[in-house]
Scaffold this motif. Structure first.
Motif, short mmCIF file in Angstrom:
data_model
loop_
_atom_site.label_atom_id
_atom_site.label_comp_id
_atom_site.label_asym_id
_atom_site.label_seq_id
_atom_site.Cartn_x
_atom_site.Cartn_y
_atom_site.Cartn_z
N GLU A 1 3.14 0.07 9.11
CA GLU A 1 2.38 0.18 7.74
C GLU A 1 3.79 -0.28 6.67
N GLY B 1 3.55 -4.04 4.59
CA GLY B 1 3.53 -4.26 3.25
C GLY B 1 4.53 -5.09 2.69
N ARG C 1 6.49 -5.21 -3.75
CA ARG C 1 6.03 -6.27 -4.46
C ARG C 1 6.86 -6.40 -5.58
N ASN D 1 3.25 3.99 0.35
CA ASN D 1 2.70 3.35 -0.75
C ASN D 1 3.56 2.73 -1.81
N MET E 1 5.39 -0.07 -0.56
CA MET E 1 4.82 -1.26 -0.63
C MET E 1 4.75 -1.74 -2.08
N ARG E 2 4.99 -0.71 -3.19
CA ARG E 2 4.99 -1.26 -4.48
C ARG E 2 6.39 -1.74 -4.61
N GLU F 1 3.17 -8.40 3.47
CA GLU F 1 2.06 -8.99 2.40
C GLU F 1 2.63 -9.27 1.20
N ALA F 2 3.59 -8.69 0.61
CA ALA F 2 4.44 -8.96 -0.62
C ALA F 2 5.13 -10.26 -0.68
#
Length: 383
Positions: free
Chosen positions: A87, A91, A62, A55, A58-59, A94-95
């Motif tokens: 995963e 991520g 972004r 997680n 992923m941040r 997706e960013a």
């Protein structure tokens, strides 16, 4: 377009233009089944317990995209050591980032390659330590590793993923460079990166075994030049030459804090892979600050940006915006001063001393063996 923060200054207080970074190296783990003695990771490797979670990655991805990063290189250690690799890759995709997976291939399965393709991996960079099992398994310190790498390459190409073969060369295997290029062709690679060992981390411990001779470096250049002509339009041949046999240094990372950044397994953010070897700099962590704050405002990132920090002979050199004085980490290690001219440069007052040291190393009989890269054993709480 230059992005000017209200605060970024170099160590002399001069304002510096901060351009958006293009690329990020995401070192998601230091765990690796291989024991390569040229590994550039720090001697003090990060334990699994310190790794930031998916997680958080992923941040970070972004935030990276928001400040201008276009591509992320997901690396390690061996990234497949993490069960949540798919995963993490998803991520990054997706960013909106181009996702390059850098792997030894050991630990991949056919199913996992397909899963990584489905997760959005755009490209795979597969490292090889030799052109046969004897050399590869010796250098990697992993019996059976070569066979697993060749199988992984087949799976990667079969999945339709573009493949780069990363051939790390040094004194022990550089004479096999023609065979390495032929192997890349046979495997269907679109690119081969011939990367001469850079002497950071574990490689510095093993210099006498790894430093190529000047004749080897010269022959490697000739092999690369010939291959580029022969393979033009079919396969890209990139070459990272040996620093210590060059006349001028490379512009490390395109200039400190100018084009890319590294995030280590525990979330520490660095301007380059070996930056933590500069002892007077303190580096921020993504647990405590955003990438935008770190990139624009961190004193460590601003320390050697631009050219205002330079001393002579760099300060008045016409090449100062070509190579930016070379590698700051190498200057720290070889000159004892991160502001010094990189001693591999012929204009450095320390160049003659370095050249003599290299000549002595390559002329001397090889030492008996390597210092292998090893993860520290976990300490039992009841021990």
């Amino acid at each position: 377009m230059d992005v000017i923060s209200t605060q970024p200054c170099d160590i002399d207080g001069n304002r510096v233009a901060v351009r958006p970074p293009m690329a990020m190296l995401a070192e998601i783990t230091h765990r690796c089944p291989l024991a390569c003695p040229y590994c550039s990771n720090p001697l003090q490797l990060s334990a699994a317990s310190t790794e930031i979670n998916a997680n958080t990655w992923m941040r970070v991805f972004r935030e990276a995209a928001a400040i201008g990063v276009l591509q992320v290189h997901i690396s390690g250690g061996e990234p497949a050591s993490r069960r949540d690799l798919e995963e993490i890759c998803a991520g990054a995709r997706e960013a909106g980032l181009y996702v390059n997976l850098i792997t030894s291939g050991v630990g991949l399965t056919e199913a996992r390659v397909r899963a990584l393709d489905a997760a959005g991996v755009d490209h795979v960079q597969l490292s090889v330590q030799g052109v046969n099992a004897a050399m590869s398994d010796w250098i990697g310190g992993y019996r059976g590793g070569f066979a697993r790498k060749m199988q992984a390459a087949e799976w990667i190409v079969a999945a339709g993923l573009p493949l780069t073969l990363n051939a790390v060369v040094h004194r022990q295997n550089i004479d096999d460079l023609p065979q390495a290029i032929a192997m890349a062709e046979a495997l269907g690679a679109r690119r081969i990166e011939v990367a001469t060992v850079q002497f950071h981390g574990w490689a510095e411990l093993n210099r006498p075994m790894l430093m190529p001779t000047e004749a080897q470096a010269r022959t490697a250049r000739e092999v690369v030049d010939a291959a580029r002509v022969r393979l033009r339009g079919r396969m890209v041949v990139d070459y990272v030459p040996a620093d210590h046999h060059a006349r001028y240094p490379k512009a490390c990372m395109g200039g400190w804090g100018s084009t890319g950044l590294n995030v280590t397994p525990d979330g520490t953010v660095l301007p380059c892979h070996a930056a933590q070897t500069i002892p007077h700099l303190s580096f921020p962590n993504v647990r405590e600050a955003s990438l935008a704050e770190i990139w624009e405002q961190s004193p460590a990132f601003n320390a050697y940006r631009g050219t205002g920090w330079m001393a002579e002979p760099c300060a008045s050199c016409p090449r100062k915006e070509v190579d930016f004085g070379g590698c700051r980490c190498q200057a720290m290690r070889l000159a004892g001063d991160a502001r010094a001219t990189d001693p591999v440069c012929i204009l450095s007052p320390l160049h003659a001393e370095l050249a003599a040291r290299v000549a002595a190393e390559v002329a001397a009989p090889e030492v008996s063996g390597f210092t292998w890269r090893r993860m520290p054993r976990p300490v039992r709480e009841d021990a």
